[in-house]
Design an enzyme around this catalytic site. Sequence first.
Site, PDB file in Angstrom:
ATOM      1  N   HIS A  25       0.841  -1.196   0.000  1.00 42.99           N
ATOM      2  CA  HIS A  25       0.000   0.000   0.000  1.00 42.99           C
ATOM      3  C   HIS A  25       0.873   1.242   0.000  1.00 42.99           C
ATOM      4  O   HIS A  25       0.432   2.320   0.363  1.00 42.99           O
ATOM      5  CB  HIS A  25      -0.896   0.046   1.223  1.00 42.99           C
ATOM      6  CG  HIS A  25      -1.460  -1.276   1.611  1.00 42.99           C
ATOM      7  ND1 HIS A  25      -0.923  -2.040   2.613  1.00 42.99           N
ATOM      8  CD2 HIS A  25      -2.485  -1.979   1.102  1.00 42.99           C
ATOM      9  CE1 HIS A  25      -1.619  -3.170   2.718  1.00 42.99           C
ATOM     10  NE2 HIS A  25      -2.562  -3.162   1.812  1.00 42.99           N
ATOM     11  N   ASP A  47      -1.275   3.480   4.702  1.00 43.96           N
ATOM     12  CA  ASP A  47      -1.875   3.070   3.447  1.00 43.96           C
ATOM     13  C   ASP A  47      -2.989   4.006   2.985  1.00 43.96           C
ATOM     14  O   ASP A  47      -3.722   3.696   2.054  1.00 43.96           O
ATOM     15  CB  ASP A  47      -2.389   1.640   3.545  1.00 43.96           C
ATOM     16  CG  ASP A  47      -3.262   1.430   4.767  1.00 43.96           C
ATOM     17  OD1 ASP A  47      -3.659   2.432   5.375  1.00 43.96           O
ATOM     18  OD2 ASP A  47      -3.535   0.278   5.096  1.00 43.96           O
ATOM     19  N   GLY A  76      -8.813   8.409   6.365  1.00 42.04           N
ATOM     20  CA  GLY A  76      -9.960   9.304   6.178  1.00 42.04           C
ATOM     21  C   GLY A  76     -11.219   8.533   5.831  1.00 42.04           C
ATOM     22  O   GLY A  76     -12.290   8.735   6.412  1.00 42.04           O
TER      23      GLY A  76
END
Lengths: 582, 582
Positions: free
Chosen positions: A217, A402, A406
Amino acid sequence: MTRLYDDPSAFTEDMLAGFLDVHRGSVAGVPGGVVRATETPPGKVAVVVGGGSGHYPAFCGVVGPGFADGAVVGNIFTSPSAQDAYSVGKAAASDAGLIFSTGNYAGDVMNFTLAQQRLCQEGIDTRVVFVTDDIASAPPSDVHARRGIAGDFVVFKVAGAAAEAGYDLDAVERVARHANDRTRTLGVAFGGCTMPGGAEPLFTVPPGRMGVGLGIHGEPGVGEDELPRAADLARRLVSGVLAEKPAGSGARVAAILNGLGTTKYEELFVVWRTVAALLAEEGLEVVAPEVGELVTSLDMAGCSLTLVFLDEELERLWCAPADTPAYRRGRVEPRTAAPARTASAQSSAQSSAQEEAAAVVSPSTPGSRACGRVVVEGLEAVATAMAEAEGELGRIDAVAGDGDHGRGMVKGSAAALAAARDAAGAGAGARSVLVAAGEAWAAKAGGTSGVLWGAALCAIGERLGDDRDEIAGADVTDAVRAGLDALQRLGGARPGDKTMIDAFAPFADALAERVRGGTELAAAWREAAEVCEAAARATAALRPRVGRARPLAERSVGTPDAGATSLALCAHAVAGVLSHAR
Amino acid sequence: MTRLYDDPSAFTEDMLAGFLDVHRGSVAGVPGGVVRATETPPGKVAVVVGGGSGHYPAFCGVVGPGFADGAVVGNIFTSPSAQDAYSVGKAAASDAGLIFSTGNYAGDVMNFTLAQQRLCQEGIDTRVVFVTDDIASAPPSDVHARRGIAGDFVVFKVAGAAAEAGYDLDAVERVARHANDRTRTLGVAFGGCTMPGGAEPLFTVPPGRMGVGLGIHGEPGVGEDELPRAADLARRLVSGVLAEKPAGSGARVAAILNGLGTTKYEELFVVWRTVAALLAEEGLEVVAPEVGELVTSLDMAGCSLTLVFLDEELERLWCAPADTPAYRRGRVEPRTAAPARTASAQSSAQSSAQEEAAAVVSPSTPGSRACGRVVVEGLEAVATAMAEAEGELGRIDAVAGDGDHGRGMVKGSAAALAAARDAAGAGAGARSVLVAAGEAWAAKAGGTSGVLWGAALCAIGERLGDDRDEIAGADVTDAVRAGLDALQRLGGARPGDKTMIDAFAPFADALAERVRGGTELAAAWREAAEVCEAAARATAALRPRVGRARPLAERSVGTPDAGATSLALCAHAVAGVLSHAR
């Protein structure tokens, strides 16, 4: 970049719907993921794999005979929730126990461990094996801190083959751990992937350069270098992995040259040409190599080399037949007694979840119900704040993690708000509203922050209870402290580790101190929120602890911790509500 | 972009070496491509597929039981040569005849047809089926002008299954043509792919836009539009393909939602969700859909929807088991008598090619040998000119074609030069030097220009002979005319179609006119080269003919034809040599 989606926030659900339609003959959907279309027969250990999605064919693509019995499917790059893992495990397990296996990431570790505990409580003997093949993510002295990347595929395959061969639970766990111990991966990345709906990639690598050891990621690796010729890349990957050849390993290896999404088959074959020659020079015999896309990261550019240092047992299990939507090997003999999963079995986990939601409302006092309504208002403010901050939190998180923070906070706070509204509407008190909110947050957000926020809200609720007529400032400070304690117990982080603890502890301290000093709760909370914000900003100076499933995030120095930042935003949002409520 | 390679000009060979190592248990390399590791048993029709590489798993990834017996592997996006196709066909064929199948592109049509002719001459009954599924590449009134894209996979699969089921040659050909008639594809592209070693993509699509009907090498489509939501894209693809539903087709369809390389599995599943719903709304039942990467274009972004309007026979063959390196379905029953290919069988085509190269030199006169040495000098100048112009020719070709012209001219001219040097060194005359050069050009360059240049050089050589003591200007003009005739016969283009003919015909006319008028050959050639260059430039004003395997290239108006441009450069290069030679 990822261009095709409808509602980005429903991307995983939409993807799963399409996957289940295509492969409806061989897999079935259950809440939280996917299981085989046939029931796990009595006496067979169930192997359930999983993690965040975005890695197809990992993980739902490898559910089938000879491989996994089920896959828990989290949101893109986000750990599934404990509820998801529990649900899939429950649907997949027969009477011979259950193995969970997933990569060693903080969120997966917490959520799968919680699910394991719940299943064990319900009488399903469950073990968890975390994969740690990524040699770039921590030094050999700290193997348990390493991430799982393409080696996931190896451990899952070996465990699945062992379960298919009739191994008992102890034996499947043993051989899965052994496979993990014998598996090493080194990866490189040339370009980042884009989350559905995102305008920018999660991370970038300068043109003509490559990130060495970058996580799948975009988590930090061990360095950056010039993009080499294919043969030189092969040399680097082979020598890197062979430098960690386990003591006492023989001359036979399994190998995966894995493409991450945009580095295509033709390029992988060109690299493999030299990998094969170098391994032969080292006197190693390669058994059943795989060259292709097995554990991807959406449209990330890059590849990795995995070697499995075989013994007779691992070789047999690596070579055993498998028949799954995305991966097939050899000829799987049809099982004589493999009844198709009934519709009622498929929906049992679903309805049990619905039953929970419709549980009887605990009795509560008017004062506690009033407090519950304030909690709902607080969660409204939190959900609004998170929706506004989603992009910024993602950007902060992408520096060292990664980039899913949010999205996770938005999903979690929205789910918590909905559950809290339902509970308050049904007349629940403070405890019941907060517990409903916490459980929903953990279940819908998944990931690390989801399970931690869920645990904190539940603990706060338990401390407030449904039965008080009046809730004083000191009750709130005690409850906040209980939330902090729960979070520390579950996450295992200490102050200074660059986590949300670094903002939460100063907040709890400041709140308690001011309330003790006689400041009215709303004012005390507002001042504590300021302290929290300053503390969150100060996390920019901290270096993350190198510990289990924390990346070696040198580069995150200078950036505040995303979890601490979102906590401060939430503290401020609630402060606004308290000012009005009092 | 394509980042991993060693020598870009050897990318295909390096890729094949890696592929053959990984899959050494199931496939074997032969000159020109790949065949199954087991011999084609007596009585079984052989199905050999192919085309340019860069489309993995098409085409070498589908060689195996239930699918292809062999794959001819051209350079990236370039038709394999007739020699390659012949070699693989010869290695794959048993005693029941051979089906070639490939997409309907000019180069593939010419090269596979030449190979067919040669195999038929040698007593191997060979048929060729060209796939024309791309509905955006020509209107329904001109179906034979359509390109083959993901529908290749369908036609190859059906033909392979029919051959495996024991159909005779006529029946395999019939059902393959029938599958092609029932297969329709519409594709969209969001971004171009990069050739190994290239700095820029072959073509670009503006951000937020999509090219509708773009070919898999960026050939022009039917239009450009805003990038829609996944559901709207699904709607567009479904309605586009259903608009061409063949008369009399029933309610059952096979389907492929194909990713071109960078549009990933998760996105495809999201699109499929709506495709499946729309097809159900239309009352269509989808049989064994495939959602994934089956016919790619390196790292191109985009996808296509293919529908096959099934009848009972097509459905049975579509669903039949297959077991290949990249594609497996069902359970292939082991063949009782499938002997492994012996090393001697594998190398037979190789050694026959070597024998040809070591053929006895035909007797020649001193004058013809002197002419042969001038030919070598001419080819040196041509090879140098092509190496210098490679990038520019590729850029011109990328406007309307697949950008491979520069690379093909470099490979072809270099191979021709080497063969001509060998022949001249062994004392060959003009004919033998030119025929060796032409055969090498066609064999090593592949593609459209390779086979055309090869045919032209061979015809020029035949006309000059090995037996003249003196070669006059009129002999040269006659020979050039013979080369032009050969090229027109093979390629089927007419003046004004925007091909190299538009520069070649004026060159041949000008040369003949000046030589007839008494101008000395070197001067006549120089003047004719000027005419050729002007004519090549003038092709910028032409619109390409919409005909078999020519794209609908409106956008190429304003750009000169790449083949005409390279011809003019070669004419100038030879003019320089003639000035010195005389």
